[in-house]
Design a protein around this motif. Structure first.
Motif, PDB file in Angstrom:
ATOM      1  N   TRP A 210       0.835  -1.214   0.000  1.00 42.24           N
ATOM      2  CA  TRP A 210       0.000   0.000   0.000  1.00 42.24           C
ATOM      3  C   TRP A 210       0.863   1.254   0.000  1.00 42.24           C
ATOM      4  O   TRP A 210       0.582   2.218  -0.724  1.00 42.24           O
ATOM      5  N   GLN A 211       1.912   1.249   0.817  1.00 47.35           N
ATOM      6  CA  GLN A 211       2.805   2.404   0.841  1.00 47.35           C
ATOM      7  C   GLN A 211       3.470   2.618  -0.513  1.00 47.35           C
ATOM      8  O   GLN A 211       3.676   3.762  -0.931  1.00 47.35           O
ATOM      9  N   ASN A 213       2.160   1.866  -3.433  1.00 51.10           N
ATOM     10  CA  ASN A 213       1.141   2.404  -4.353  1.00 51.10           C
ATOM     11  C   ASN A 213       0.819   3.867  -4.073  1.00 51.10           C
ATOM     12  O   ASN A 213       0.347   4.581  -4.958  1.00 51.10           O
ATOM     13  N   GLN A 214       1.077   4.293  -2.822  1.00 46.90           N
ATOM     14  CA  GLN A 214       0.785   5.680  -2.433  1.00 46.90           C
ATOM     15  C   GLN A 214       2.068   6.405  -2.021  1.00 46.90           C
ATOM     16  O   GLN A 214       2.056   7.276  -1.156  1.00 46.90           O
ATOM     17  N   LEU A 219       4.126   8.732  -7.072  1.00 45.63           N
ATOM     18  CA  LEU A 219       2.993   9.483  -7.607  1.00 45.63           C
ATOM     19  C   LEU A 219       3.452  10.750  -8.332  1.00 45.63           C
ATOM     20  O   LEU A 219       4.326  11.475  -7.844  1.00 45.63           O
ATOM     21  N   CYS A 226       0.564  10.906   1.109  1.00 48.74           N
ATOM     22  CA  CYS A 226       1.505   9.932   0.545  1.00 48.74           C
ATOM     23  C   CYS A 226       2.513   9.527   1.615  1.00 48.74           C
ATOM     24  O   CYS A 226       2.643  10.190   2.642  1.00 48.74           O
ATOM     25  N   TRP A 357      -5.377   6.727   6.416  1.00 46.94           N
ATOM     26  CA  TRP A 357      -5.225   7.241   5.048  1.00 46.94           C
ATOM     27  C   TRP A 357      -6.575   7.744   4.518  1.00 46.94           C
ATOM     28  O   TRP A 357      -6.644   8.818   3.903  1.00 46.94           O
TER      29      TRP A 357
END
Length: 360
Positions: A210-211, A213-214, A219, A226, A357
């Protein structure tokens, strides 16, 4: 993502197939577990069971991680190397402790002085190195900020960089000592620490993905929520390799255990847990995710503290799993129920991680 599957699957296969080979080696060398005399009498039947199974867990993790890198043609990151260094270094300290116990047929291995010195040497090296190796975006594996789900505003460098580094080294070593001792205390019943560990490290796989992807570094237009983690996906790969190694080892460590992980495994897994919590910036959240380990430690602290004050005991025996054992619960029952509790702690911890988040 292929690296996750390959490292986890390969480490599981290596542990599953390699453990019986290691058991035969230990049996030939007569390297069996020495049982403490003040423990539950039911444990006397386990005397002589091969120990130091943590060697397999460490080897399977390293080989699984390397296999994932080779298969995906990626270079190792500083964060992954640091966690594996911490895991292997503490595993070596535990190995020396186990070997002394076996060779001298006693329940005490390394003296407290040498054990603290060994853990401290590995921990200080890890902590200092974790503040080095900035990447192209000037992010180091760790920071001097105390973290919950991400870095908080509490910066240990509030009196300058030098003081910040010193305080961070002390903080990191506190976490390393706490987690390694927590897993060590939990490793008292067949399959207990192994099963809890694979559940807890599974959470770090989820959070690492998850980290990634964000990530603020991935990004194109990074938002305020983020994550600053330097190498989140690589840390998830390491966690996946540990999960696979624990799965494979659990096949032989489940009741009735054919082998114990020993201090070699418990110190290594505790070190890996501390390292992942520091480098994923989830130091406080890890206390919730690893809540079962925390309960075991707290039961021991409460027992010792209360006895010193009143000469009475809160539990029949500490840590907590021995209390239920002396209360008449079956070993398998205790282990399975503790796995369930560990799973609930992980669910709450991961839920908090995601909710933070979403709320942000």
């Amino acid at each position: 993502m292929r690296a996750l599957l390959i490292s986890g699957g390969l480490s599981m296969l290596i542990a599953l197939l390699g453990t019986p080979l290691f058991i035969r080696f230990l049996v030939r060398k007569q390297y069996g577990q020495f049982i403490r005399q003040d423990g539950p009498t039911a444990h006397f039947t386990k005397r002589g069971t091969p120990t130091m199974g943590g060697v397999v867990i460490i080897a399977a993790t390293l080989l699984g991680w390397i296999g994932g890198l080779v298969a995906t043609r990626t270079l190792p990151s500083a964060s992954a190397v640091l966690v594996l260094f911490l895991m292997t270094g503490l595993g070596l300290v535990g190995f020396l402790d186990d070997f002394i116990k076996i060779s001298r047929q006693r329940s005490l291995g390394l003296s407290a002085r040498w054990k603290i010195l060994g853990q401290g040497l590995v921990g200080v090296t890890f902590a200092v190195a974790a503040l080095q190796f900035p990447n192209a975006k000037f992010r180091t594996p760790a920071s001097t900020h105390i973290s919950f789900i991400r870095d908080t505003k509490l910066d240990l460098a509030f009196w300058g960089t030098t003081i910040g580094v010193i305080l961070f080294v002390l903080w990191a070593n506190f976490l390393i000592t706490a987690w390694s001792n927590a897993v060590n205390l939990t490793d008292g019943l067949d399959g207990l620490a192994t099963g809890v560990s694979l559940i807890v490290f599974g959470a770090f796989v989820i959070m690492g993905v998850w980290q990634n992807n964000q990530s603020c570094q991935v990004l194109a237009t990074a938002g305020p929520r983020c994550y600053e983690t330097r190498d989140p996906l690589d840390l998830a790969v390491v966690a996946a390799a540990i999960v696979g190694a624990c799965f494979g080892f659990l096949w032989w460590n489940a009741s009735p255990a054919k082998i114990f992980m020993g201090d070699t495994g418990s110190l290594a897994l505790g070190g890996a847990l501390a390292g992942l919590s520091i480098l994923t910036r989830t130091e406080i959240l890890a206390a919730i995710i690893g809540g079962l380990f925390v309960l075991e430690v707290m039961s021991d602290v409460i027992q010792i503290g209360f006895f010193k004050l009143t000469r009475r005991r809160v539990f029949k025996m500490a840590p907590l799993h021995h209390h239920f054992e002396l209360s008449g619960w079956g070993e398998v029952t205790i282990v399975i129920r503790f796995w369930i509790i560990a799973g609930l702690f992980v669910a709450v911890g991961v839920g908090i991680f995601y909710a933070e988040w979403v709320a942000g």
